[in-house]
Design an enzyme around this catalytic site. Structure first.
Site, short mmCIF file in Angstrom:
data_model
loop_
_atom_site.label_atom_id
_atom_site.label_comp_id
_atom_site.label_asym_id
_atom_site.label_seq_id
_atom_site.Cartn_x
_atom_site.Cartn_y
_atom_site.Cartn_z
CE LYS A 251 45.79 28.44 38.28
NZ LYS A 251 44.79 28.12 39.30
NE ARG A 256 37.85 32.96 35.70
CZ ARG A 256 38.47 32.55 34.61
NH1 ARG A 256 38.87 31.31 34.52
NH2 ARG A 256 38.70 33.38 33.63
CD GLU A 301 40.47 32.61 41.64
OE1 GLU A 301 39.95 32.83 40.53
OE2 GLU A 301 40.59 31.46 42.10
#
Ligand SMILES: Nc1ncnc2c1ncn2[C@@H]1O[C@H](COP(=O)(O)OP(=O)(O)OP(=O)(O)O)[C@@H](O)[C@H]1O
EC number: 6.5.1.1
Length: 559
Positions: A251, A256, A301
């Site tokens: 993550k 994004r 991302e």
């Protein structure tokens, strides 16, 4: 259609607090709208643009107040006074029109289309004199307005309709007007809205082609799609237990994006559906150079890395690039980015959102390949055991990333939903993203700056913002200056030293604990809140939910 007919609808919406009644009122007006249906689906919420259209009106409340004074001949001070008393510039406009000295000129009847077109047109004025032209256009419109018409025109301009009509009400009204209003019909409309983000298209399609037509609506290139959201898991093993066929990915704490590509045309959209292509020429070049595809929508991302240490830099630094209009290349060199691709929603003419993640990723890996410098596949692992997953999580943290996301390889893509197809695991108590709704001018040396921020979360059920505390210490001078610059244009009314703001600015807030409180209308207050940075990538509707605040409040006793 005469604008006064729409105003009558607004009045009826205003007169009831029942969501069911609001839905029925809107459904009737949609059914009667004829060719104005697209406009009405937007004006119902006081919107003039779809969420992804990059246009903004560029009209501040004070400029609107000036237009009201110009056209009615009522003194600026009186308008300010009414505005302060009611906290609503729309009400002040109505009072000013009411008090306007009688003229002998015969005024025109306002038409919905004229109001809509004139207001949308305000966004198009550019360059020197554009503010005056905007004021003139608003004044001209208000010259023909009855008091109540003026009220809603002004509320539309300042973006505060106060009618309690949210996305859900418009969705249900479309389902009631053109389908049978059942749960299934609502789901059909919801899905169509998720893939198009545009009630104009959804309303017309429902009316012309019913549920089957809605079903045909799909992801399209260069029309932004909402992001699928993650739920939170406390531990990696909880996340694994809850996931049918797990894949772990790092993550990343970045921005994004969805990157739409057709041939040489590349456009980059943020999670708020803003087009930031111009701000990221380096991403566009990398996509051009490194990807082999005819057409695609890739989700990724974007993370900025420190060129000396190779460590990821905090999101706040990257976010400087999002709003920049000048020295873009310089900033790109200062904060070079890597694009960590993690999903593929469209490929060579086909939507992939209904395909399982495993299939989407196989296709993505072919596109991204191994050799990319800037565009790379997000680091991932198909865990062989709990220990294997735990060591991958440790690797992610060691690499300076935020944690991991556990995804279900069998799951489709659900735009805009927090459906549990991906679970995020992070080590710390999560900060809250809250909207600044009021601010107070500071004291003494800092009296020009707005500090003392009142923060609110979003209550989905009530469709309103509810305050959960205030942030008043620990801000540096530079932060106060930046906060003031961001908040000043959003002032809607002033009471003593407190300004009520148009809810637009979202900030990340860290805190020690959530307490019950009678001071704030949410019933909760944050203990020791600290400023964690601006979330320019979020809009007020993305702020943390009241339900989450309640859950965190309860959870803090059980962990
Ligand atoms: N590999 C990845 N796959 C999916 N999302 C990722 C990945 N790495 C980072 N992210 C980011 O994590 C976010 C998922 O968390 P969530 O959907 O809850 O967003 P959020 O509310 O911004 O949460 P957070 O503040 O934790 O980022 C995504 O919005 C995305 O920006």
């Amino acid at each position: 259609m005469e604008y006064r007919r729409l105003v009558a609808v607004y009045d009826r919406l205003d007169a009831t607090s029942s969501t069911i009644e609001k839905t029925d009122i809107l459904a009737d007006s949609f059914a009667d709208a004829g060719e104005l249906l697209p406009e009405l689906t937007q004006l119902a919420r006081g919107h003039l643009f779809a969420s992804w259209e990059s246009d903004e009106l560029g009209v501040s409340s004070s400029l609107t107040a000036r237009a009201i004074a110009d056209t009615t001949g009522v003194d600026d001070d009186r308008i300010d006074e009414w505005w302060r008393e009611t906290g609503d510039l729309g009400d002040a406009a109505a009072a000013a029109v009411e008090a306007r000295p009688q003229t002998t000129l015969v005024s025109e009847t306002l038409d919905v289309r004229d109001v809509y077109t004139t207001l949308r047109g305000l966004a198009a004025y550019e360059g020197t004199g554009s503010q005056t032209r905007r004021t003139d256009a608003i004044a001209e419109l208000l010259a023909d307005a009855e008091p109540n018409e003026a009220r809603y025109i002004v509320r539309t301009i300042v973006g505060a309709m106060r009618l309690g009509v949210g996305e859900g009400t418009v969705r249900d009204a479309v389902a009631t007007a053109f389908l049978d209003g059942s749960e299934a019909a609502i789901r059909d409309v919801e899905r169509a809205y998720e893939v198009t983000n545009d009630f104009r298209t959804v309303g017309e399609t429902a009316r012309e082609r019913g549920a089957a037509g809605l079903d045909d609506l799909s992801v399209e290139l260069f029309r932004p799609i909402k992001a699928m959201l993650a739920q939170k898991a406390e531990t990696v093993s909880d996340a694994l237990d809850a996931t049918e066929r797990p894949l772990l990915e790092y993550k990343y704490d970045g921005m994004r994006v969805k990157i739409h590509v057709r041939g040489e045309t590349v456009r980059v959209f943020t999670r708020r559906l803003e087009d930031v292509t111009a701000q990221f020429p380096d991403v566009v070049r990398a996509v051009d150079d490194e990807l082999t595809t005819q057409s695609a929508i890739i989700e990724a991302e974007v993370v900025a890395y420190d060129s000396e240490t190779g460590d990821p830099t905090p999101f706040q630094k990257l976010s400087k690039r999002i709003k920049r209009t000048n020295e873009i290349e310089q900033l790109a060199a200062e904060y070079p980015v890597t694009v960590h691709a993690f999903d593929l929603l469209y490929h060579d003419g086909q939507s992939l959102i209904d395909a399982p993640l495993s299939e989407r990723l196989t296709c993505l890996e072919e596109l991204v390949g191994q050799s990319g410098q800037t565009v790379v596949r997000a680091t991932h692992r198909r865990p062989t055991s709990g220990d294997d997953a735990a060591s991958f999580y440790a690797d992610a943290l060691e690499a300076g990333q935020e944690g991991v996301i556990v995804k279900n390889l069998n799951a489709a893509y659900q735009p805009g939903s927090r459906v549990g197809y991906m679970l995020k695991v992070k080590p710390t108590m999560e900060p809250l993203d809250l909207v600044v709704v009021r601010a107070k001018w500071s004291e003494g040396r800092k009296s020009d700056w707005l500090g003392r921020l009142r923060l609110a979360c979003w209550d989905v059920e009530r469709q309103e913002l509810r305050e959960v505390g205030r942030l008043f210490s620990g801000l540096t001078d530079a932060q106060l200056r930046e906060i003031t610059a961001k908040l000043e244009p959003l002032i809607q009314s002033v009471d003593g030293r407190t300004a009520r703001l148009r809810p637009e600015v979202v900030i990340e807030v860290e805190y020690e604990e959530i307490q019950e409180s009678t001071t704030y209308d949410s019933g909760y207050a944050l203990r020791f809140p600290r400023f964690g940075g601006f979330r320019d990538d979020l809009g007020p509707e993305d702020a943390d939910r009241f339900e989450r605040v309640e859950r965190l409040y309860e959870d803090q006793w059980t962990h």
